[in-house]
Structure formats: structure tokens, C-alpha cells
Motif scaffolding. Structure first.
Motif, short mmCIF file in Angstrom:
data_model
loop_
_atom_site.label_atom_id
_atom_site.label_comp_id
_atom_site.label_asym_id
_atom_site.label_seq_id
_atom_site.Cartn_x
_atom_site.Cartn_y
_atom_site.Cartn_z
N VAL A 106 0.84 -1.21 0.00
CA VAL A 106 0.00 0.00 0.00
C VAL A 106 0.87 1.25 0.00
O VAL A 106 0.61 2.22 -0.73
CB VAL A 106 -0.95 -0.02 1.21
CG1 VAL A 106 -1.63 1.33 1.39
CG2 VAL A 106 -1.98 -1.12 1.07
N GLN A 107 1.92 1.26 0.80
CA GLN A 107 2.79 2.42 0.88
C GLN A 107 3.53 2.67 -0.43
O GLN A 107 3.63 3.82 -0.89
CB GLN A 107 3.80 2.22 2.02
CG GLN A 107 3.14 2.20 3.40
CD GLN A 107 3.96 1.47 4.44
OE1 GLN A 107 5.17 1.34 4.31
NE2 GLN A 107 3.30 0.96 5.46
N ILE A 108 4.01 1.62 -1.06
CA ILE A 108 4.70 1.78 -2.35
C ILE A 108 3.73 2.31 -3.40
O ILE A 108 4.07 3.21 -4.18
CB ILE A 108 5.31 0.43 -2.80
CG1 ILE A 108 6.50 0.08 -1.89
CG2 ILE A 108 5.75 0.48 -4.25
CD1 ILE A 108 7.09 -1.30 -2.16
N SER A 109 2.53 1.76 -3.43
CA SER A 109 1.53 2.21 -4.41
C SER A 109 1.21 3.69 -4.22
O SER A 109 1.13 4.45 -5.20
CB SER A 109 0.26 1.36 -4.28
OG SER A 109 -0.74 1.82 -5.13
N TRP A 110 1.05 4.13 -2.97
CA TRP A 110 0.74 5.55 -2.71
C TRP A 110 1.90 6.44 -3.12
O TRP A 110 1.70 7.49 -3.74
CB TRP A 110 0.42 5.73 -1.24
CG TRP A 110 -0.07 7.11 -0.91
CD1 TRP A 110 -1.35 7.58 -1.04
CD2 TRP A 110 0.71 8.20 -0.42
NE1 TRP A 110 -1.41 8.89 -0.65
CE2 TRP A 110 -0.15 9.30 -0.27
CE3 TRP A 110 2.05 8.36 -0.08
CZ2 TRP A 110 0.27 10.54 0.20
CZ3 TRP A 110 2.48 9.59 0.39
CH2 TRP A 110 1.61 10.66 0.53
N LEU A 111 3.12 6.05 -2.80
CA LEU A 111 4.29 6.86 -3.15
C LEU A 111 4.45 6.98 -4.65
O LEU A 111 4.80 8.05 -5.17
CB LEU A 111 5.55 6.26 -2.54
CG LEU A 111 5.77 6.52 -1.05
CD1 LEU A 111 6.93 5.68 -0.54
CD2 LEU A 111 6.03 8.00 -0.79
N GLU A 112 4.21 5.90 -5.36
CA GLU A 112 4.35 5.95 -6.82
C GLU A 112 3.33 6.88 -7.45
O GLU A 112 3.60 7.52 -8.47
CB GLU A 112 4.24 4.54 -7.40
CG GLU A 112 5.47 3.68 -7.09
CD GLU A 112 5.35 2.27 -7.61
OE1 GLU A 112 4.19 1.83 -7.86
OE2 GLU A 112 6.39 1.59 -7.76
N ARG A 113 2.13 6.97 -6.85
CA ARG A 113 1.13 7.90 -7.37
C ARG A 113 1.51 9.34 -7.07
O ARG A 113 1.15 10.26 -7.81
CB ARG A 113 -0.24 7.59 -6.76
CG ARG A 113 -0.86 6.30 -7.22
CD ARG A 113 -2.35 6.26 -6.91
NE ARG A 113 -2.63 6.43 -5.49
CZ ARG A 113 -2.69 5.44 -4.61
NH1 ARG A 113 -2.47 4.19 -5.01
NH2 ARG A 113 -2.97 5.67 -3.35
N GLN A 114 2.26 9.57 -5.98
CA GLN A 114 2.58 10.93 -5.56
C GLN A 114 3.90 11.45 -6.14
O GLN A 114 4.12 12.66 -6.12
CB GLN A 114 2.67 10.99 -4.03
CG GLN A 114 1.41 10.58 -3.31
CD GLN A 114 0.22 11.44 -3.65
OE1 GLN A 114 0.34 12.65 -3.84
NE2 GLN A 114 -0.95 10.82 -3.73
N ARG A 115 4.73 10.58 -6.64
CA ARG A 115 6.09 10.99 -6.99
C ARG A 115 6.13 12.07 -8.05
O ARG A 115 7.03 12.91 -8.07
CB ARG A 115 6.92 9.78 -7.41
CG ARG A 115 6.50 9.14 -8.71
CD ARG A 115 7.25 7.83 -8.96
NE ARG A 115 8.69 8.03 -8.85
CZ ARG A 115 9.57 7.03 -8.87
NH1 ARG A 115 9.15 5.78 -9.00
NH2 ARG A 115 10.86 7.28 -8.80
N ASN A 116 5.14 12.09 -8.94
CA ASN A 116 5.12 13.10 -10.00
C ASN A 116 4.35 14.35 -9.61
O ASN A 116 4.28 15.30 -10.39
CB ASN A 116 4.53 12.50 -11.28
CG ASN A 116 5.38 11.37 -11.82
OD1 ASN A 116 6.60 11.41 -11.75
ND2 ASN A 116 4.72 10.36 -12.38
N GLU A 117 3.76 14.33 -8.41
CA GLU A 117 2.98 15.48 -7.97
C GLU A 117 3.82 16.52 -7.25
O GLU A 117 3.42 17.68 -7.14
CB GLU A 117 1.84 15.00 -7.05
CG GLU A 117 0.88 14.01 -7.69
CD GLU A 117 0.12 14.62 -8.85
OE1 GLU A 117 -0.20 15.82 -8.77
OE2 GLU A 117 -0.16 13.89 -9.82
N LEU A 118 4.98 16.12 -6.71
CA LEU A 118 5.82 17.05 -5.96
C LEU A 118 6.78 17.75 -6.90
O LEU A 118 7.50 17.10 -7.66
CB LEU A 118 6.60 16.30 -4.88
CG LEU A 118 5.77 15.68 -3.75
CD1 LEU A 118 6.67 14.92 -2.80
CD2 LEU A 118 4.98 16.74 -3.00
N PRO A 119 6.82 19.06 -6.87
CA PRO A 119 7.69 19.80 -7.80
C PRO A 119 9.15 19.77 -7.38
O PRO A 119 9.49 19.81 -6.20
CB PRO A 119 7.14 21.23 -7.73
CG PRO A 119 6.55 21.32 -6.35
CD PRO A 119 6.01 19.97 -6.03
#
Length: 349
Positions: free
Chosen positions: A92-105
Motif C-alpha cells: 500500500v505504501q509503495i503504491s501511494w508513493l508511486e502515485r505521488q512521486r510526480n505530484e511534488l515539484p
């Protein structure tokens, strides 16, 4: 695919409970046999879910099964099911991080690859533990459970209730308990209360799913149980992510201090060795997780489905409960009339 048992609701509860448990044991065993196939991405997930369903069933029907399934076997299944939780949480943690990685500038995302690397290693260790330690233990336990569930229980003089009657009673109890648990979730900070409510929702869902084809009204309730379970599960998962990010930020700060000490000590290659964690990026991710958690809480609080779920469980219980048998009324007693005097010893000659 494991075939579900049929014609359960009208059957005596102890026998029906054994059939359900055996079906779930078959599903867990089938998933266990798929674990060696590295290309089967769903095998581990299916194995974990099947064990949880089996454990929940043995727990729900414990009074009906205690004559054949001793507490020791239930405890061993509990321990094995809990031991698979680490792999699920890391996924679950890996999946969430992968979704967020492109959202942080820019530099804010610098900590994501470092944390993903740590979590990926942790996931591989958890997977290895399931394959090498937990799966063999489950095989041995499954053989014992199969013998126990296939055995004939000692005779009982009482007439057992039908499965429908038992499920109705369990749903009433679960509906009352769930109403109380949901009322305790007053803010996103009520992590333990939300997790406890999620467990109750999951138990009700697992109770109904084996009979959903026979009990047609149960299908809509199961869909709503899944929806509320997902909301509560997402709240819990985000809390686990926030805790993990805090641990990672502390580890990153410790590593940065060590690199500083090495650099000050004259080790010029220290900064080039190993990944470079970015604490600011991890803190930014924690803020994103917290904001998402608050949005999920507002959705949960605003959804009528969560508030109405306990009442729906109660209503379904009423539908499932068989009607009480009609007892024929005893014939009215004839009034007692005294015998004529001629039939008594006081009759005149």
C-alpha cells in the motif's frame, strides 16, 4: 476457482459452517499452490485474503465449530494471517508513493526514490518470509484443519438452529456494535476507532458473502459494506503511511548527520556513497497524506451510506430470520359439569 457451497441458509448451522470453512480452506490452499510462480502477481494477495476470510469464518462460527476445531488451530491461523500484514502494508505504501512521486515539484520529490528503494527491499523480505516460512506452516495447518472440519462432531441432543437464524442473530449484534464504533469516529485523529470500525464492517461482509446468492437482499448490503470498508481502509492506510514517513524522515536526518560528520572529518567521498534522502520532500509527502486523510474523513462523515449501514444490517437480519413456527392452539377444555345425582352414591333409590 473454488466452488462455493450451496443450499446453506436452511441447513443446520454447524454443518453449514463446516462447509463454508472447507470452501475457504480450499481457496487458501489453491492460492498457496500458486506462490512459487513468480509471474503470478496476485497469488500473494489471494493467499492473504483467503486466510483472512477463513479466520473470520472460524471466529464467527466458533460456538458451532468448537467441537471439531480446537482453539489451538484457530490461534495458529490467526498468527499466520497476522504475519502476512507487513507485506500488505508495504504494498500500500509503495503504491501511494508511486502515485505521488510526480505530484511534488522539483527538489520536493527528492526523497521519494530513496524511500521507495527502502520499501521495495522491505517488501521483498516480506514476500520471501511468506514463501519460505509462512506458506510451509500453512500447509501443515491446512491438513489439520481439513481433518478437523471433515470429522463428525459428537452427538448433541438439542436441535441446532438454521444458518439463516444464526446469521440473523450475528447481523443484529454486528449492526449494534458497528453503530457504536462509527459514532466514535469524530475526526481524522480517531485512528484506532476507524480501524476498529473497519474490522467490524469486514466481518459483516465476510459473513454475508458465502450466502449472497441465496439471500438476494444481501447483495446490495455487501456492496455498501465494501464501499465503507474501502473508505475506512484508506483512512487507516494513510495513517500507516504518515507513520512510515515520520520514521523515514528521522532515518534520513540521521544519515545526513553522519554524512556531515564524515565530510567534516575529511572523507570527501562520503556524500557520493549511497542514496541522498531529502527530509523536506518526506515532510511534504506527510502533509499531502494528512490533507488526503482529512478529505477522506469528510467523505465518510458526509456519506449517508456509512450512517445507515447499521440499520441496513438490522433490516437484513429481520429478512433472513425464518418465521417462527405456528403452534396449533390446544382445543378448549370442556367445562366441568357435576354428574347427575343418579350416578353418585348419594342417589336416591
Amino acid at each position: 476457482m473454488t466452488r462455493r457451497p450451496e443450499n446453506l441458509l436452511a441447513a443446520p448451522a454447524p454443518g453449514a459452517a463446516r462447509r463454508i470453512a472447507l470452501s475457504l480452506l480450499d481457496a487458501a490452499t489453491a492460492a498457496r499452490e500458486r506462490l512459487p510462480d513468480a509471474s503470478d502477481a496476485e497469488a500473494l494477495h489471494d493467499f492473504r485474503v483467503a486466510m483472512r476470510r477463513l479466520r473470520s469464518t472460524l471466529r464467527a462460527y466458533q460456538p458451532q465449530l468448537e467441537a471439531v476445531v480446537p482453539a489451538k488451530l484457530r490461534r495458529r491461523l490467526r498468527d499466520l494471517a497476522r504475519a502476512t500484514g507487513e507485506a500488505r502494508d508495504v504494498e500500500v505504501q509503495i503504491s501511494w508513493l508511486e502515485r505521488q512521486r510526480n505530484e511534488l515539484p522539483g527538489a520536493r520529490g527528492a526523497g521519494v526514490p530513496w524511500l521507495l528503494s527502502r520499501l521495495t527491499q522491505r517488501r521483498e523480505r516480506a514476500y520471501q518470509d511468506i514463501r519460505e516460512r509462512i506458506a510451509p506452516k500453512f500447509e501443515r495447518l491446512a491438513r489439520r484443519l481439513r481433518r478437523a472440519l471433515g470429522s463428525v462432531p459428537p452427538p448433541d441432543a438439542t436441535v441446532p438452529a438454521s444458518l439463516a437464524s444464526l446469521i440473523a442473530q450475528l447481523l443484529e449484534d454486528q449492526g449494534s456494535d458497528l453503530e457504536r464504533r462509527l459514532a466514535l469516529i469524530r475526526s481524522p485523529a480517531n485512528h484506532a476507532e476507524a480501524h476498529a470500525a473497519r474490522i467490524r464492517v469486514k466481518r459483516a461482509r465476510y459473513l454475508l458473502e458465502p450466502v449472497v446468492r441465496e439471500a438476494k437482499p444481501a447483495a446490495a448490503v455487501v456492496r455498501r459494506l465494501k464501499h465503507v470498508q474501502q473508505l475506512l481502509g484508506d483512512l487507516h492506510d494513510l495513517q500507516v503511511v504518515i507513520v512510515r514517513l515520520g520514521d523515514a524522515a528521522a532515518a534520513a536526518a540521521q544519515r545526513t548527520r553522519r554524512l556531515h560528520e564524515l565530510a567534516v572529518g575529511g572523507d570527501r567521498g562520503a556524500a557520493a556513497r549511497g542514496p541522498r534522502p531529502a527530509t523536506s520532500g518526506l515532510l511534504a509527502l506527510a502533509r499531502v497524506a494528512r490533507a488526503t486523510q482529512e478529505r477522506l474523513f469528510r467523505r465518510l462523515a458526509g456519506r449517508r451510506v456509512a450512517r445507515s449501514l447499521p440499520a441496513e444490517l438490522m433490516a437484513l437480519a429481520a429478512e433472513l430470520r425464518p418465521p417462527a413456527p405456528i403452534v396449533a392452539a390446544a382445543p378448549a377444555a370442556r367445562p366441568h359439569l357435576p354428574l347427575p345425582a343418579r350416578y353418585t352414591h348419594r342417589a336416591r333409590a
